[in-house]
Every structure is written in structure tokens, then in C-alpha cells.
Design an enzyme around this catalytic site. Sequence first.
Site, PDB file in Angstrom:
ATOM      1  N   ASP A 434     -23.086   5.795   6.731  1.00 62.55           N
ATOM      2  CA  ASP A 434     -23.306   4.304   7.229  1.00 62.55           C
ATOM      3  C   ASP A 434     -21.764   3.435   7.497  1.00 62.55           C
ATOM      4  O   ASP A 434     -20.889   3.772   6.459  1.00 62.55           O
ATOM      5  CB  ASP A 434     -24.336   3.425   6.753  1.00 62.55           C
ATOM      6  CG  ASP A 434     -25.087   2.412   7.603  1.00 62.55           C
ATOM      7  OD1 ASP A 434     -24.509   2.229   8.708  1.00 62.55           O
ATOM      8  OD2 ASP A 434     -25.695   1.781   6.970  1.00 62.55           O
ATOM      9  N   GLU A 437     -16.946   0.661  10.282  1.00 64.16           N
ATOM     10  CA  GLU A 437     -16.269  -0.232  11.255  1.00 64.16           C
ATOM     11  C   GLU A 437     -15.308  -1.447  10.933  1.00 64.16           C
ATOM     12  O   GLU A 437     -14.372  -1.387  11.547  1.00 64.16           O
ATOM     13  CB  GLU A 437     -17.593  -0.525  12.282  1.00 64.16           C
ATOM     14  CG  GLU A 437     -18.374   0.391  12.653  1.00 64.16           C
ATOM     15  CD  GLU A 437     -19.466   0.601  11.801  1.00 64.16           C
ATOM     16  OE1 GLU A 437     -20.477   1.459  12.325  1.00 64.16           O
ATOM     17  OE2 GLU A 437     -19.832  -0.248  10.799  1.00 64.16           O
ATOM     18  N   ASP A 502     -28.010  -0.558  14.724  1.00 64.60           N
ATOM     19  CA  ASP A 502     -28.924  -1.698  14.835  1.00 64.60           C
ATOM     20  C   ASP A 502     -29.519  -2.127  16.211  1.00 64.60           C
ATOM     21  O   ASP A 502     -28.755  -3.331  16.458  1.00 64.60           O
ATOM     22  CB  ASP A 502     -28.360  -2.692  13.896  1.00 64.60           C
ATOM     23  CG  ASP A 502     -27.944  -2.212  12.541  1.00 64.60           C
ATOM     24  OD1 ASP A 502     -28.275  -0.935  12.038  1.00 64.60           O
ATOM     25  OD2 ASP A 502     -27.221  -2.886  11.740  1.00 64.60           O
TER      26      ASP A 502
END
Length: 778
Positions: A434, A437, A502
Amino acid sequence: MKFRDGMWLVAEGMQVEYAEEVYETNPTENGLSLLCPSRKIFSRGDTLNRSTLKIDIEAAFDGVISVETTHWAGAVHRGPHFELYPNGRPKVEAKISKSDKGTTLSSGSLSATIHPDEHNFDIRFHSTDGSKQLTSLLSRSVGLAYNPAPSNPLQTGDMRDFKHYIFTQTTLGVGESVHGLGERFGAFNKVGQSVQLWNADGGTSSDQAYKNVSFWLSSKGYGIFIDTPGKVDLEVGSERTNRVQTSIEGQRLKWYIIYGPTPKEVLQRYSILTGKPGKVPSWSFGLWLSTSFTTNYDEATVNSFLEGMKERDTQVDVFHYDCFWMKAFTWSDFVFDAERFPDPKSQITRLKSSGLANKVCVWINPYIAQHGAAFETAAKNGYLLKRKNGDIWQWDLWQAGMALVDFTNPEAVKWYVECLNGLFDQGVDAIKTDFGERIPSLDVEWFDKSLDPKKMHNYYAFIYNKVVYEALQQRYGDDQAVLFARSACAGTQRFPLQWGGDCESTAEAMGESVRGGLSLGLSGFAFWSVDIGGFEGYPPPWIYKRWVAFGLLCSHSRLHGSGSYRVPWTIDNDDKSEEGCSRTLSKWTALKTRLMPYLFAQAAKAIDQGIPLSLRATCLEFPEDPTAWYLDRQFMVGDSILAAPIFDESGEVEFYLPKGKWTCFFTNKTRDGPGWFKEKHGFGSLPLYVREKTVLVLGKSDIRGVVYDYATDVEVCLYHIEEGAGADLRDNAGKTLGSLKVDAQGELKGTEILKGSWQTSKDGRKIDDSYSETIQWL
């Protein structure tokens, strides 16, 4: 980044200088070097006090030409740089010729021609045989810009207060559409959009993207790969409506034009340049079940989930432990929360031996929280990114005192892999990588001091996922490594797989997700998944069930949420009817299981060609159909099955079938394309149509779990076949078994590779008549 205010004025604060003519053309080893002054040169005096741009046009390999524009060549060309040609560079054959049309550089099937007229700037890209004009660099299409605009040239002796840009503008033809640029959730056709390639954690309802890929695909049969991991600004028909402008801050801009002529051929050549998608094991195609994010769970919760799924006739192939398998404030220290999971190795062993789950995945990210056990070791040994003053870079966003692993330090990589091996020792088979970024680009210095922090912002996703993927390969074998990654840049397709981030639990977010998956697929990624039911919020039963149908037709399928569980009985109070969540999930999981002989063979083709398995944009299969380039509510699953998710509570859906005869998978009723059609569906179906001339191999209907013998007891379904139609078969380890082919007499050949009680079904598959009651043609 816009440099002009309309057609006539320069944007406020900008000074813009254009390449006004090709003053000199000089041959190089593999191409041409053009000297292009920023004014037309009519006398010797015109050569003074003027900037020049050098444009190097070179043959890369057959069908690919690079174009590099440089202002000041003395600027340091700092890394990181994309790892190009990871499987080796093809032979380069550059050919230069001159005619009354100008000087032409040919690289196999693609050519670039520089106009011969003096005081002209005109570079045309076209097929070498002259059959297709692709795009051009015309007047005022290549330039440099300063911001703010210097009032005196002497000011540029000190560039610390100025930003310097290089830009190019390639022409857009009438009706031309542009696609790709990573996983983008807005309009599928990017014409009219301003796009910034800068990885961000922005969810799926904004113009930000987790996966910014510096490649776009044109409906005219070519693609452009921008060779920089730094921030790129694109104005796709949005500054000049008939041009795509690419700009970067710096002194040089390099891109490659890639010719098809088909979009599949463009992507295949792009995969040679940046890397083919990695292989994924057959077990990864099954249903993944997650604990969800902030939910309250422990070992007993996990067991209850998996036992409940088994009771409801749904096989979970992979179970995923999300963030809170570690204690709060400690992520990622790679240590199971001892209170909730006192003996994780034994628990994982029991899950696998009982058949409740066949593989296990855990969540990690590249951040090291200050209160976790790993922080002290990483800080002491210099494994964490530092500020320019020597402090460890930290902030309190996400985790308190969070630091970032510096993967440019080889010792940090070794340490991180040791941490991962500790998880593998406990039975973990896959990793959800995950984040990646929010990588700082100001006031930081990497261990490798030659690197540009701004370029590292996007590129970090590549090295982070590469480290984890290669650790999995080293432990389990080259073809057994699986990630569930959120961030990406060009080349990260080599480390599958990626998921869409998400999304909200709404029909609109499901539509956003479809667009994101389609765009990423047109950026060279073969495998993609989504949070079934949506991540944020609490999906109503109808959204959950429609998303189940969509999600089980993605290449990979995972149930995952944020603050609520995604096991079906929690969605609708355990409705046990045929239209309830549990039965709906069971049906779609069983369907994907039956499709595995087809899916696994198609996956091998997708890897070889550098194209998506699913979601595959319809235009990849039907590039000559202009409508196909605008279809963003449907997709192909491989090359033979078309699927249209349903976004309306009523079950009504409108979809498009390209030219040909199409057979409904559920009823064997046929439709003739091209055309738009409307249907209404119950929760156990959606528009799922099989293309004509298809030989579709299905597994036995009562099999549970996606790893089985793909050649035993199969059903071979024939859909309006003719000579040459066929299907490849692979075993569940990826080994080629052979091919089934239809001969001139319409007979199926190659059946010796089939085993057990296999059967052939003509005019479609053997169907369940119950679907005729739940599907209406409107």
C-alpha cells in the site's frame, strides 16, 4: 501547465521561445540532430543573442523513434531513469533518405520526415510505407519557457529564481482520441483535459491518480512514451485544441513515438521498451477476502469469516490481513499484534490445512512509524530518508513520527527483505504494498545523492514494489510472486498486480473504477483489481451485489472495505434467497472458477503482448470501430468475452456490441452487432457476451477453488465457429498443454490434450434455464 493566454497572448509571467526553423540537419549514429534557433535566420546577425533548441531524432527499434529536445546541454541529467529494455534491446536499423519531401529517418515501419523548405519548422511522423500520417511537430510546437519572465537576458546568469521549462506540442487529428496516462478515474478520452503526472493519494473521485504512467495511446494507431519519472504536465487539446502539449521543468525532454498500427501492437512495442507484465500464479485469480481496514478483528474473527464463507458455498482462495494485524502506532514493524494473534504461524497453518483459505496476504507500506520496533534499527543504520540537514525525514501524517525507507541504500533494501522473509517464514504468501505516493520532494536528500528528489517522487513506486516483488520471487519462485499494489509509474507493470485504491460505496464510484481500470490497461498493465463493494462507506445490498458481478470479472477479485466488513451476510442481514448477497457472491465466484481454463490461457497472451487481461478496453479488440474508443462502461475479459457492469438499482443496463454475432453467456440467445442494446438483469447475471468464432473451455461446474486441472472434465463450448477458431490450454502451473483448433470440416482437433469426461457443446454452452426468467431484453 499553460504557456499561452489563448492564441495571441503569452500567459502572464511567462517568456516563451519557439523553435522557428530547422537551421541544420546533421546525421548521427542512429538518426538526425536538428539545430533549431528561436527565430528565422536570414542573416549572420540573426544568429546572435538568440536561443536554440537541439532536437535529436533517433531510431530506437522497429516502429519506435525517440525525440529529445534540449536547450542547455550542460545541465546535469540527474536520475533516477526508467529501466528501459529490461529484456534486452532489439536491433536498431536506422535509414536516412532524402527526397523532394525532405529528409526522412526510418526505423522499420515508422518514419519521421523533416520538411525541406528553408525557414520552416515541420516534422511529420508517418508509417514508412506512406499509408498513415500519425502526428506532427509544426510551427510553434517545440519551445522553452521561463517563469517569471526575465526582463533582461543577463538575469538568466543566475537561475535560482527562475523556473525553466521545455515543451512540445504534437498535433491532434479531427476525431482523434487519447487514452491511458495511468489509472485515471475521469473521462476515458483525455482530449480536453489538463493532466499532471504526479502520484497522489487522492481517492477515485478526483483528477489525482495513484498510478501516473507517462504513456498515452492514440486512436490513430500510435502511442507516446515520455521518458522521465519526474512531474509531467499535459494539455491534451486543452491549451491548443488541436495539439497535445507535453511540458517538464528542466532543460531536456525526451519521448518516444510508438507505431502500431493497431493498439495491441503499440502496447506490445511499449512493453519491449518499459517491460512486459510479470506472470501471476493461478491461485491469485481466486477470491481474496480481506479483514477490511479499521474494523475490529482478531483470530476468532478471521476464523468466523472463513467458516461463514464455506458454509455459504464460497471458496476463499486468498485471505488478507489488513493494517491492524500490527498494533496501532507501529506500522510497519512487521510484527503481528500478539494480543490478537498470539501464534500467527500456527493460525496460518491451520487456515491452509483446513482448506478455509489456500494462501495468505498481509498489508505493509514503506513507512516506518516512530513507535514501532523497526524504527530504532532503521534509524540507527541509516535506512531512512533524511532531510538536507541530516535529520531523518518525519511527519505525523498517517503514522506518528513516520519515516520513509530509503530504497536507494542497498543495505536498507537488504534489511527490508529480511523483514519480509520473517513474514514468509510465518506462512505469508503475498504482500499488499500500500501507499508509496506521498513521497517528499523538498528538503530531502537520498542515500544516492546523484538522484533528483523531484524525480524520485513518482519513481519511488517502482523501486518499492520491485524490492517486495523480487523478495517474493526469491522465496517462492519467479512465477509465484504476487503483490496487491496501489502506487505505480511506467514500468511497474513488471510487478503485478495493482488495485484501484480508495473508492466510495456508490454506483458512481463503481463507474470511476471501471474507467480507472480501462485507463491503466491502456498504459501497459495486464492485471488489475478493485475493492468489491467500495472502500469508503457502507454499500447497500444492491450496490454490493452489482459490484460483486463486476469485481469477479476483473482479472483479480478482492472483497475489501474501510470501516465495515465485506462478508456478504453483514450486508443484507444474511438473506439466504437466490437474490441475496451470499448466493450472488457464490454464483459469481463459481463462474470465475469455471472460466479459469480460459482466463489462465488468456493471461499468458496478455503478458506476451503487454495488454490487459481484464479490464480490456473494447477498442483494443475493435480498433476500426470508432464507437469502441468511447466505451467506458464496459470491457472485454480477454479477447472473446464482453462484459457490461450494471450501475442502476433497477437492473437496467445499456451496452454496445461491435460488429459480429454475439451470444449471451447465460441464455445462448444471440445478438448481431454493431449496435446499442438494453437489458434488465437479476443479481446473478449481467450482459456477458461471447464473441463469434470462439472456442471457450470451461472447468467442471462443481469445482471449488481456482487451482485445478484445466484439461480434465471440461466443457468445450463452440460459438459460431469457423475454420481456424481455437483455444490454447495451460495447466495450473502455466505450462502449455496444447491448442484446440477447428478444421475446414468444422471438426475440433487437438482434443487429445483433454482428459476425463470432457464434452463439446455446440451453439454455446449447456445453460441453466432459470436465467431466462431473470434476464429481460428491453
